[in-house]
Design a protein around this motif. Sequence first.
Motif, PDB file in Angstrom:
ATOM      1  N   LEU A 146       0.117   4.094  -9.841  1.00 20.40           N
ATOM      2  CA  LEU A 146       0.450   5.511  -9.700  1.00 20.40           C
ATOM      3  C   LEU A 146       0.317   5.961  -8.247  1.00 20.40           C
ATOM      4  O   LEU A 146      -0.387   5.330  -7.448  1.00 20.40           O
ATOM      5  N   PRO A 147       0.958   7.079  -7.872  1.00 18.97           N
ATOM      6  CA  PRO A 147       0.940   7.530  -6.474  1.00 18.97           C
ATOM      7  C   PRO A 147      -0.453   7.817  -5.936  1.00 18.97           C
ATOM      8  O   PRO A 147      -0.682   7.704  -4.719  1.00 18.97           O
ATOM      9  N   GLN A 148      -1.391   8.198  -6.796  1.00 17.90           N
ATOM     10  CA  GLN A 148      -2.739   8.541  -6.317  1.00 17.90           C
ATOM     11  C   GLN A 148      -3.567   7.319  -5.938  1.00 17.90           C
ATOM     12  O   GLN A 148      -4.549   7.428  -5.191  1.00 17.90           O
ATOM     13  N   VAL A 149      -3.167   6.138  -6.420  1.00 22.50           N
ATOM     14  CA  VAL A 149      -3.998   4.944  -6.210  1.00 22.50           C
ATOM     15  C   VAL A 149      -4.121   4.552  -4.734  1.00 22.50           C
ATOM     16  O   VAL A 149      -5.234   4.329  -4.240  1.00 22.50           O
ATOM     17  N   PRO A 150      -3.020   4.448  -3.966  1.00 20.15           N
ATOM     18  CA  PRO A 150      -3.187   4.063  -2.560  1.00 20.15           C
ATOM     19  C   PRO A 150      -3.943   5.103  -1.740  1.00 20.15           C
ATOM     20  O   PRO A 150      -4.618   4.746  -0.761  1.00 20.15           O
ATOM     21  N   ILE A 151      -3.858   6.368  -2.142  1.00 25.07           N
ATOM     22  CA  ILE A 151      -4.627   7.413  -1.463  1.00 25.07           C
ATOM     23  C   ILE A 151      -6.120   7.182  -1.686  1.00 25.07           C
ATOM     24  O   ILE A 151      -6.937   7.230  -0.756  1.00 25.07           O
ATOM     25  N   GLU A 152      -6.481   6.902  -2.932  1.00 23.38           N
ATOM     26  CA  GLU A 152      -7.894   6.723  -3.281  1.00 23.38           C
ATOM     27  C   GLU A 152      -8.501   5.508  -2.590  1.00 23.38           C
ATOM     28  O   GLU A 152      -9.692   5.489  -2.277  1.00 23.38           O
ATOM     29  N   TRP A 153      -7.667   4.490  -2.320  1.00 27.41           N
ATOM     30  CA  TRP A 153      -8.180   3.248  -1.737  1.00 27.41           C
ATOM     31  C   TRP A 153      -7.861   3.092  -0.256  1.00 27.41           C
ATOM     32  O   TRP A 153      -8.274   2.104   0.367  1.00 27.41           O
ATOM     33  N   GLY A 154      -7.119   4.021   0.307  1.00 27.04           N
ATOM     34  CA  GLY A 154      -6.830   3.974   1.746  1.00 27.04           C
ATOM     35  C   GLY A 154      -5.829   2.906   2.158  1.00 27.04           C
ATOM     36  O   GLY A 154      -5.901   2.379   3.265  1.00 27.04           O
ATOM     37  N   TRP A 155      -4.861   2.607   1.288  1.00 30.17           N
ATOM     38  CA  TRP A 155      -3.869   1.578   1.606  1.00 30.17           C
ATOM     39  C   TRP A 155      -2.710   2.157   2.394  1.00 30.17           C
ATOM     40  O   TRP A 155      -2.334   3.327   2.216  1.00 30.17           O
ATOM     41  N   ASP A 156      -2.078   1.317   3.227  1.00 27.59           N
ATOM     42  CA  ASP A 156      -0.796   1.677   3.810  1.00 27.59           C
ATOM     43  C   ASP A 156       0.315   1.150   2.901  1.00 27.59           C
ATOM     44  O   ASP A 156       0.049   0.595   1.828  1.00 27.59           O
ATOM     45  N   GLU A 157       1.574   1.323   3.335  1.00 36.70           N
ATOM     46  CA  GLU A 157       2.700   0.983   2.462  1.00 36.70           C
ATOM     47  C   GLU A 157       2.745  -0.511   2.124  1.00 36.70           C
ATOM     48  O   GLU A 157       3.020  -0.899   0.985  1.00 36.70           O
ATOM     49  N   GLU A 158       2.487  -1.374   3.110  1.00 37.01           N
ATOM     50  CA  GLU A 158       2.525  -2.811   2.837  1.00 37.01           C
ATOM     51  C   GLU A 158       1.417  -3.233   1.870  1.00 37.01           C
ATOM     52  O   GLU A 158       1.640  -4.042   0.969  1.00 37.01           O
ATOM     53  N   GLU A 159       0.228  -2.684   2.077  1.00 34.69           N
ATOM     54  CA  GLU A 159      -0.870  -3.020   1.173  1.00 34.69           C
ATOM     55  C   GLU A 159      -0.588  -2.493  -0.235  1.00 34.69           C
ATOM     56  O   GLU A 159      -0.934  -3.137  -1.230  1.00 34.69           O
ATOM     57  N   PHE A 160       0.047  -1.332  -0.323  1.00 32.92           N
ATOM     58  CA  PHE A 160       0.415  -0.760  -1.616  1.00 32.92           C
ATOM     59  C   PHE A 160       1.366  -1.698  -2.351  1.00 32.92           C
ATOM     60  O   PHE A 160       1.192  -1.982  -3.549  1.00 32.92           O
ATOM     61  N   LEU A 161       2.367  -2.219  -1.641  1.00 34.63           N
ATOM     62  CA  LEU A 161       3.289  -3.184  -2.246  1.00 34.63           C
ATOM     63  C   LEU A 161       2.546  -4.447  -2.683  1.00 34.63           C
ATOM     64  O   LEU A 161       2.757  -4.960  -3.790  1.00 34.63           O
ATOM     65  N   ALA A 162       1.665  -4.938  -1.830  1.00 35.67           N
ATOM     66  CA  ALA A 162       0.922  -6.152  -2.151  1.00 35.67           C
ATOM     67  C   ALA A 162       0.030  -5.960  -3.375  1.00 35.67           C
ATOM     68  O   ALA A 162      -0.049  -6.834  -4.251  1.00 35.67           O
ATOM     69  N   GLN A 163      -0.628  -4.815  -3.460  1.00 31.16           N
ATOM     70  CA  GLN A 163      -1.526  -4.549  -4.589  1.00 31.16           C
ATOM     71  C   GLN A 163      -0.742  -4.368  -5.889  1.00 31.16           C
ATOM     72  O   GLN A 163      -1.239  -4.715  -6.969  1.00 31.16           O
ATOM     73  N   THR A 164       0.475  -3.840  -5.793  1.00 29.63           N
ATOM     74  CA  THR A 164       1.298  -3.705  -6.999  1.00 29.63           C
ATOM     75  C   THR A 164       1.760  -5.082  -7.477  1.00 29.63           C
ATOM     76  O   THR A 164       1.825  -5.341  -8.684  1.00 29.63           O
TER      77      THR A 164
END
Length: 205
Positions: A146-164
């Motif tokens: 969800l959109p709130q997840v990278p905010i809560e964990w402090g990820w940038d766009e690349e890390e967000f893609l990697a975590q997904t």
Amino acid sequence: MYKIRDEWGEFLVRLSRKAIEEYLKNRREIDPPKETPNELWEKMGVFVTLNRYNAPKQMALRGCIGFPMPTYPLVKATIKAAIYAAVDDPRFPPVREGELNNLVIEVSVLTPPEPIEGPPEERPKMIKVGRDGLIIEKGIYSGLLLPQVPIEWGWDEEEFLAQTCWKAGLPPDCWLEKSTKVYKFTAEIFEEEKPRGPVRRKPLV
């Protein structure tokens, strides 16, 4: 899709708690209330998240399940997602009645997912942390954050893609492969400030 008014968001959060309480007591899925606003009968995607109140971020999540596609009317999808988040999230044991007084409920109403086209290496430029959620699919594997997840964990766009990718059970760099499908969506999010407390619209940035 309608913009979700604050009072509708509060209605959905209260409905989620009621659905969970009734299911835990009587193993019964409640019907949508007669006073359900007409707009909430539109088919929309929705996720219900249960968090432990005042728990450290790494230990807060207690359940999260939903429907990324607009499969059911929003009011029915919310009831189902709330129950599933409480008793069917495979990462956790079922919620017990006594836990409800220490859980806060969050409802995320989703826009329909849109495919991200173009060269895979350009994908980080096509999403925005603080606005987008992600779905990644490859073969039989899929994952959603969800959109709130990278905010809560402090990820940038690349890390967000990697975590997904990781959420989907895939290597974290699978987003760089052409055969991997990536979708984005946005969400309007409403949450209890404390268990059974006031409901607010959750800002992402």
